[in-house]
Design a protein around this motif. Structure first.
Motif, PDB file in Angstrom:
ATOM      1  N   GLU A 149      -7.028   1.861  -6.813  1.00 16.75           N
ATOM      2  CA  GLU A 149      -6.702   2.953  -6.333  1.00 16.75           C
ATOM      3  C   GLU A 149      -7.222   3.958  -6.179  1.00 16.75           C
ATOM      4  O   GLU A 149      -8.558   4.510  -7.319  1.00 16.75           O
TER       5      GLU A 149
ATOM      6  N   ARG B 232       0.775   5.828   0.404  1.00 20.23           N
ATOM      7  CA  ARG B 232      -0.312   6.094   0.496  1.00 20.23           C
ATOM      8  C   ARG B 232      -0.204   7.202   0.970  1.00 20.23           C
ATOM      9  O   ARG B 232      -0.256   8.133   2.312  1.00 20.23           O
TER      10      ARG B 232
ATOM     11  N   ASN C 279      -5.394  -5.003  -7.624  1.00 16.44           N
ATOM     12  CA  ASN C 279      -5.647  -3.391  -7.737  1.00 16.44           C
ATOM     13  C   ASN C 279      -5.977  -2.902  -7.317  1.00 16.44           C
ATOM     14  O   ASN C 279      -6.932  -2.942  -8.773  1.00 16.44           O
TER      15      ASN C 279
ATOM     16  N   HIS D  97       0.822  -1.259   0.325  1.00 19.35           N
ATOM     17  CA  HIS D  97       0.193   0.023  -0.141  1.00 19.35           C
ATOM     18  C   HIS D  97       0.747   1.366  -0.250  1.00 19.35           C
ATOM     19  O   HIS D  97       1.559   0.891   0.658  1.00 19.35           O
TER      20      HIS D  97
ATOM     21  N   SER E 169      -5.237   9.003   0.213  1.00 20.15           N
ATOM     22  CA  SER E 169      -5.968   7.864  -1.257  1.00 20.15           C
ATOM     23  C   SER E 169      -5.095   6.744  -0.729  1.00 20.15           C
ATOM     24  O   SER E 169      -4.256   6.222   0.615  1.00 20.15           O
ATOM     25  N   ASP E 170      -5.203   5.680  -1.315  1.00 19.00           N
ATOM     26  CA  ASP E 170      -4.726   4.187  -1.237  1.00 19.00           C
ATOM     27  C   ASP E 170      -3.954   2.864  -2.644  1.00 19.00           C
ATOM     28  O   ASP E 170      -5.160   2.843  -3.500  1.00 19.00           O
ATOM     29  N   ILE E 171      -2.968   3.963  -2.762  1.00 22.37           N
ATOM     30  CA  ILE E 171      -2.931   3.098  -4.168  1.00 22.37           C
ATOM     31  C   ILE E 171      -2.270   1.615  -4.077  1.00 22.37           C
ATOM     32  O   ILE E 171      -0.466   1.513  -2.928  1.00 22.37           O
ATOM     33  N   THR E 172      -2.822   0.357  -3.919  1.00 26.08           N
ATOM     34  CA  THR E 172      -2.367  -0.880  -3.388  1.00 26.08           C
ATOM     35  C   THR E 172      -2.398  -1.738  -4.834  1.00 26.08           C
ATOM     36  O   THR E 172      -2.446  -2.031  -5.558  1.00 26.08           O
ATOM     37  N   GLN E 173      -1.178  -2.691  -4.197  1.00 30.82           N
ATOM     38  CA  GLN E 173      -0.144  -3.706  -5.757  1.00 30.82           C
ATOM     39  C   GLN E 173      -0.846  -5.017  -4.692  1.00 30.82           C
ATOM     40  O   GLN E 173       0.085  -5.083  -3.944  1.00 30.82           O
TER      41      GLN E 173
END
Length: 428
Positions: free
Chosen positions: A120, A85, A118, A83, A105-109
């Motif tokens: 965003e 953020r 995935n 994550h 924000s939470d950009i998750t891979q």
């Protein structure tokens, strides 16, 4: 396996080299942190004329044992998850009036099946306060969020990827106090826009039929019995207005889910001492649906919010809520949800904070889904523990463990999830 290892390596390197942070923090933790503003570990923000800017970056390295929240019999899939953020908070530093901007924000891979998992998520809010008189002010705000629906939701069980949706919300309230009497009235307006999602068979689920408006006007009247006690009554009306007939789970029977109803409460807000505060209320709620196939929902309602600080270093919190939630399940009008949450936080040292919590939710679906002959009931249990270390006023690190278990009276709907997170936070 190589993909997992590569992502784990990238995540660990990002922990070492980024200016970073921790997402296990709940809003309760944020409030507790605000109470430590006198501490040498409290972040001060960047002063820009009459505003204070507080940027942050969270980096989380997580291991999740059940990313799809599947029943044990279906061989749950595990994964490492990274994550990122970034966010900021800009607030005014004025003597009168206020203006605030928040971005998160939470950009998750995902290391496993990332193309199906995935996401965003984006969260924004702009709000302000206009001080009209000494004891009178007008508050208004606008939210825009682009988020995804939790994998455990029964409203999107067949989707190959998560269900993504946007929310836009406008709220405006006027508050006035005259001697011991207080008044607060206003309106919340929320717009939901869902995206269609494909299944593993490449068919399309019409999640966009869930698009709708919600209007919630409310009024609250309070009377200060004495400085530490306030009795109040609150009444709110809710109307849900859908764009079209809603298909169950995006593909099944269509229903007219337009509805309206009210929630009436009477309660007491108190501050026994500076260490014990709370808000207790009880009342009645009701919801009626335009579709004759959907039954009305009504019942006793109530909320409890308690906060106790047995020592200056320890904070205990407890909440109880009861409300009606929307659903797309066939034959189900709504979900009568009761939730309990308990939390504890202890400042072991000025820069070491321990926390633990537990939760329970009982979700009663008002109606049944064929071929089941009984209404669905979910019992969801959760728990968490965490240790946070403050390196200085700008950097912190934490290790946390979260557990969730859902027990459902329908087959193949139970799940159990274990999550371990290594987190770092950087903020000014």
């Amino acid at each position: 396996m190589n993909i997992k290892n590569n992502l784990l390596a990238v995540s660990l390197l990002s922990v070492v080299y980024c200016v970073p942070a921790l997402a296990y923090d709940s809003k309760d933790d944020e409030e507790a942190n605000k109470e430590r503003q006198s501490s040498e570990y409290a972040h001060k923000g960047i002063h820009m004329s009459s505003f204070v800017l507080s940027p942050k970056l969270d980096v989380d390295n997580q291991y999740d044992t059940n990313i799809y929240k599947q029943d044990k019999s279906l061989n749950p899939v595990d994964s490492y998850v990274a994550h990122f953020r970034p966010g900021l908070n800009l607030r005014s530093d004025w003597n009168r009036h206020a203006l605030n901007l928040m971005f998160d924000s939470d950009i998750t891979q995902y290391a496993t099946q990332g193309d199906q998992n995935n996401y965003e998520d984006l969260f924004t809010r702009l709000d302000g306060r206009l001080d009209v008189l000494r004891d009178s002010h007008f508050d208004a705000g606008f939210n825009y969020n682009s988020v995804h629906e939790d994998r455990g939701s029964p409203d999107q069980i067949a989707g190959r990827a998560p269900t993504f949706y946007d929310t836009k919300a406008i709220d405006a309230f006027y508050t006035h106090k005259l001697n011991r009497v207080s008044f607060k009235g206003g309106l919340d307006t929320i717009r939901y826009d869902y995206q269609d999602v494909s299944t593993s068979l490449n068919t399309m689920l019409a999640m966009s039929t869930r698009n709708h408006w919600e209007y919630v006007p409310s009024i609250r009247l309070g009377y200060e019995i004495q400085p530490e006690y306030e009795a109040y009554v609150k009444f709110s009306y809710k109307k849900a207005d859908y764009d079209s007939l809603v298909k169950s789970n995006g593909a099944g029977v269509a229903y007219n889910r337009n509805s309206s109803g009210f929630n009436a409460l009477g309660g007491l807000a108190f501050e026994l001492t500076s260490l014990v505060t709370g808000d207790l209320s009880v009342g009645y709620l009701q919801r009626n649906y335009d579709d004759s196939r959907l039954s009305s929902i009504s019942g006793i309602n109530g909320f409890v919010n308690l906060k106790w600080r047995p020592t200056l270093l320890t904070t205990l919190t407890g909440t109880l809520s009861h409300d009606i939630n929307e659903t797309t399940q066939a034959g189900v009008a709504g979900v009568l949800s009761t939730a309990i949450k308990l939390g504890a936080e202890h400042e072991l040292m000025r820069n070491v904070i321990l926390s633990a919590g537990g939760s329970f939710a009982n979700n009663d679906y008002q109606g049944f889904v064929a071929p089941h002959l009984v209404s669905r009931n979910d019992k969801v249990y959760g728990g968490n523990v965490a240790a946070k270390y403050l390196l200085n006023r700008n950097l912190s690190a934490a290790l946390s463990y979260n557990y969730q278990n859902r027990d459902v009276n329908y087959l193949f709907s139970n799940y159990e999830v274990h999550q371990v997170m290594l987190n770092l936070r950087g903020e000014f």
